[in-house]
Design a protein around this motif. Sequence first.
Motif, PDB file in Angstrom:
ATOM      1  N   LYS A 152       0.755  -1.233   0.118  1.00 33.53           N
ATOM      2  CA  LYS A 152      -0.055  -0.053   0.057  1.00 33.53           C
ATOM      3  C   LYS A 152       0.850   1.257  -0.009  1.00 33.53           C
ATOM      4  O   LYS A 152       0.779   2.252  -0.788  1.00 33.53           O
ATOM      5  CB  LYS A 152      -0.889   0.110   1.239  1.00 33.53           C
ATOM      6  CG  LYS A 152      -1.939   1.293   1.265  1.00 33.53           C
ATOM      7  CD  LYS A 152      -2.825   1.061   2.366  1.00 33.53           C
ATOM      8  CE  LYS A 152      -2.220   1.298   3.999  1.00 33.53           C
ATOM      9  NZ  LYS A 152      -3.064   1.449   4.974  1.00 33.53           N
TER      10      LYS A 152
ATOM     11  N   LEU B 198       2.520   1.570  -3.516  1.00 32.13           N
ATOM     12  CA  LEU B 198       1.648   1.860  -4.589  1.00 32.13           C
ATOM     13  C   LEU B 198       1.141   3.402  -4.521  1.00 32.13           C
ATOM     14  O   LEU B 198       0.469   3.962  -5.386  1.00 32.13           O
ATOM     15  CB  LEU B 198       0.335   0.971  -4.623  1.00 32.13           C
ATOM     16  CG  LEU B 198       0.966  -0.690  -4.878  1.00 32.13           C
ATOM     17  CD1 LEU B 198      -0.538  -1.351  -4.683  1.00 32.13           C
ATOM     18  CD2 LEU B 198       0.909  -0.468  -6.576  1.00 32.13           C
ATOM     19  N   SER B 199       1.023   3.901  -3.259  1.00 29.30           N
ATOM     20  CA  SER B 199       0.419   5.158  -2.954  1.00 29.30           C
ATOM     21  C   SER B 199       1.148   6.379  -3.812  1.00 29.30           C
ATOM     22  O   SER B 199       0.824   7.397  -3.770  1.00 29.30           O
ATOM     23  CB  SER B 199       0.206   5.351  -1.489  1.00 29.30           C
ATOM     24  OG  SER B 199       1.673   5.495  -1.118  1.00 29.30           O
TER      25      SER B 199
ATOM     26  N   VAL C 194      -3.987   2.953 -10.856  1.00 26.41           N
ATOM     27  CA  VAL C 194      -3.486   2.553  -9.771  1.00 26.41           C
ATOM     28  C   VAL C 194      -3.859   3.414  -8.661  1.00 26.41           C
ATOM     29  O   VAL C 194      -4.050   2.826  -7.583  1.00 26.41           O
ATOM     30  CB  VAL C 194      -1.956   2.548  -9.957  1.00 26.41           C
ATOM     31  CG1 VAL C 194      -1.155   2.174  -8.688  1.00 26.41           C
ATOM     32  CG2 VAL C 194      -1.600   1.576 -11.083  1.00 26.41           C
ATOM     33  N   GLN C 195      -4.007   4.642  -8.599  1.00 29.89           N
ATOM     34  CA  GLN C 195      -4.318   5.448  -7.587  1.00 29.89           C
ATOM     35  C   GLN C 195      -5.691   5.107  -6.838  1.00 29.89           C
ATOM     36  O   GLN C 195      -5.828   5.123  -5.760  1.00 29.89           O
ATOM     37  CB  GLN C 195      -4.149   6.982  -7.894  1.00 29.89           C
ATOM     38  CG  GLN C 195      -2.704   7.403  -8.109  1.00 29.89           C
ATOM     39  CD  GLN C 195      -2.828   9.111  -8.369  1.00 29.89           C
ATOM     40  OE1 GLN C 195      -3.853   9.536  -9.029  1.00 29.89           O
ATOM     41  NE2 GLN C 195      -1.805   9.639  -8.089  1.00 29.89           N
TER      42      GLN C 195
ATOM     43  N   ASP D 160      -5.489   0.828  -5.625  1.00 29.75           N
ATOM     44  CA  ASP D 160      -4.152   0.486  -5.170  1.00 29.75           C
ATOM     45  C   ASP D 160      -4.555  -0.218  -3.766  1.00 29.75           C
ATOM     46  O   ASP D 160      -3.716  -1.256  -3.575  1.00 29.75           O
ATOM     47  CB  ASP D 160      -3.294   1.765  -4.508  1.00 29.75           C
ATOM     48  CG  ASP D 160      -4.043   2.733  -3.623  1.00 29.75           C
ATOM     49  OD1 ASP D 160      -5.361   2.802  -3.649  1.00 29.75           O
ATOM     50  OD2 ASP D 160      -3.109   3.525  -3.031  1.00 29.75           O
TER      51      ASP D 160
END
Length: 299
Positions: free
Chosen positions: A92, A95-96, A103-104, A107
């Motif tokens: 997390k 990916l943030s 993706v945002q 995520d």
Amino acid sequence: MEPKSDLEFILRNLLAGGVAGMCSKTAVAPLDRIKILLQAQSVHYKHHGVFKGLMAIVKQESIFALYKGNGAQMVRIFPYAATQFTSFEIYKKYLSVINIPMVQHGDKFVAGAAAGVTAVTLTYPLDTIRARLAFQVTGEHRYTGIANTAITMFRTEGGIHALYRGFVPTMMGMIPYAGFSFYCFESLKYLCMKYAPTTLCRKCDRNTVVSVEKNHHYNLEILLFAKTSTILHIRYFKVESAGMIKTLTLIYRENGVTKGLYRGMSINYLRAIPMVATSFSTYELMKQLLQLDTGMSVA
């Protein structure tokens, strides 16, 4: 005292996740056992429903038989839950920072699915062993314990392949299950903290990773509410001999959809709320106790 390094954060998170997993699985251990017996159509219990089956286990075996296989479950669930929760936090965070719209928005789903895959890959043999032990009925024991089960399967059923039998369909089920589980929890927690912080949150000296309003922390009420979203169920097929497609076809031909492919569905609805509520509530409580609220850095 807050963790001084990412390593200390990971170690504390592993402990928090492991404890959460053990509490949640122990809470629903009787339902887990009757689920296995009904799904595998044990000759002793296949004609019973959930509640009659539980009473029959106590009558024919003992009250302790409701927790048969739970020892192996604890050996499995601690590393499984520890890995899953910790992997989710790590995925997390990384990916943030990715600047891709898709993706945002997804995520949390991706992080949850990846965490589930990671945990299952590392602990799948223990789940297979737990299922074998839970399926045993008093007087007809083939295995004497965790080690004996592992050794027997390894020697007589094809080595490591026997311990990972059914891995592919389980993984296919885990991706949407874990993904939606974490996504729904994080999303509902965010919404509750944003729109009802005074009702569902309490004042806290520290900010949190997912906090929307500074100096607010989430209560267990929000966790119990949020985790009811994970009633979404994917049945994991334990393929013992044939391939996945052949097994699905065989189950359908012999028992149909309701009594075959979805056998044990009602039990999953009964166990979902207490299991996931206990799991995430305990995890978040452990995070507070271990002062993991500030998260870890991202290089």
